[in-house]
Design an enzyme around this catalytic site. Sequence first.
Site, PDB file in Angstrom:
ATOM      1  N   LYS A 115      15.607  82.018-149.177  1.00 50.36           N
ATOM      2  CA  LYS A 115      15.536  82.121-150.550  1.00 50.36           C
ATOM      3  C   LYS A 115      16.780  81.640-151.458  1.00 50.36           C
ATOM      4  CE  LYS A 115      13.063  86.567-150.989  1.00 50.36           C
ATOM      5  NZ  LYS A 115      13.247  87.958-151.800  1.00 50.36           N
ATOM      6  N   LYS A 199       3.499  81.875-144.296  1.00 49.56           N
ATOM      7  CA  LYS A 199       3.194  83.258-144.333  1.00 49.56           C
ATOM      8  C   LYS A 199       2.433  83.146-145.848  1.00 49.56           C
ATOM      9  CE  LYS A 199       5.331  87.370-144.893  1.00 49.56           C
ATOM     10  NZ  LYS A 199       6.384  88.287-145.044  1.00 49.56           N
ATOM     11  N   LYS A 202       2.917  84.921-152.298  1.00 53.99           N
ATOM     12  CA  LYS A 202       2.542  84.895-153.852  1.00 53.99           C
ATOM     13  C   LYS A 202       3.388  83.636-154.544  1.00 53.99           C
ATOM     14  CE  LYS A 202       6.425  87.303-156.130  1.00 53.99           C
ATOM     15  NZ  LYS A 202       6.969  86.155-156.633  1.00 53.99           N
TER      16      LYS A 202
END
Length: 339
Positions: A115, A199, A202
């Site tokens: 991240k 994966k 969104k």
Amino acid sequence: MKNINKTVLSGVQPTGGLHIGNYLGAIKNFVSMQTEYECFFCVVDLHAITVKQDPKLLKNNTYEVVATYLASGIDPVKSVIFNQSNVSSHSELAWIFNCITRMGWLNRMTQFKDKAGKDKENASSGLFIYPNLMAADILLYKATHVPVGDDQKQHLELTRDIAQKFNREYECDGFFPIPEPIIDKNISRIMSLKNGELKMSKSDPSDYSRISLIDSADQIEKKIKKAKTADTTMPDNNEDVSKLLEVNNLLNIFSGFSGIEKVELIEKYKGQNFSNFKNNLTEVIIEHIKPISKEIEKLMGDKSYLNQIISSGAEKASEKANVTIKEVYDIIGLVRNEA
Ligand code: TRP
């Protein structure tokens, strides 16, 4: 009868655009646990703000997760549905865990590395200590079981380390239970429809990589039509299927929604090209998603009902959380003014 020695806690971030990966990998499993476990399902808004959020959207997305929980079949009488920031002891226990967790443990967290990306210096410190807050969510309720997607396994291991270190350092063996992850291998990782190595997410720039819980039937049909498969026909055994990542993923989705075992699906579609399979998959997804998306829409139009759920959830969650935090203060020698 619920076994009160079995407590489940899980959380979903209110970051918008919940998709079938979130549903199959997490929320669907929550529903089936309600009868056996004492369940706490949290909207983790304090986790969401570890990266920048638009305040208006954050509010809306928080309502949307509550609506999705309800629409998916979580019963607010059987389970506690609540918003993390409404129960202040999450933050209090997280601070205490900041002082338990070692820097070295956090440095190993792969989610932080993913991240934070290349610009680690510019990541929030909240993002770095994110797993300590997650441990607080879980241990505040002395949860014994945590249903999570497989990307959260490492955070759960850290939670176990924190619980063990706390119990050992403060000589309170067994105070925090050592929670077990509940991970369904096949469906805990629903992958992108365009690339079986990524994966479903969104944040993928392509809308065709995912099916959102509020997609229309038309959109679902288009997305499945476009979904990547293989140049071959459907193999006749699981081993060959697993080499075709995208086909394997579609089979997992089919199985997740229909409850039909993957081997049975392979048996049914083996040797065929993928068009019949895709048509049936589209039907299965629409059949399961439609009632949920309709209900989400209805609930989103009734904020006063959602507020009622959030408020009674906060009250119920606080009851248990307050007991634990009081015990923790006492164990570590923080004086609480009880006057
Ligand atoms: N970190 C989890 C995720 O991104 C969300 C989460 C926060 C959570 N607290 C939790 C999951 C506690 C399980 C238990 O998916």
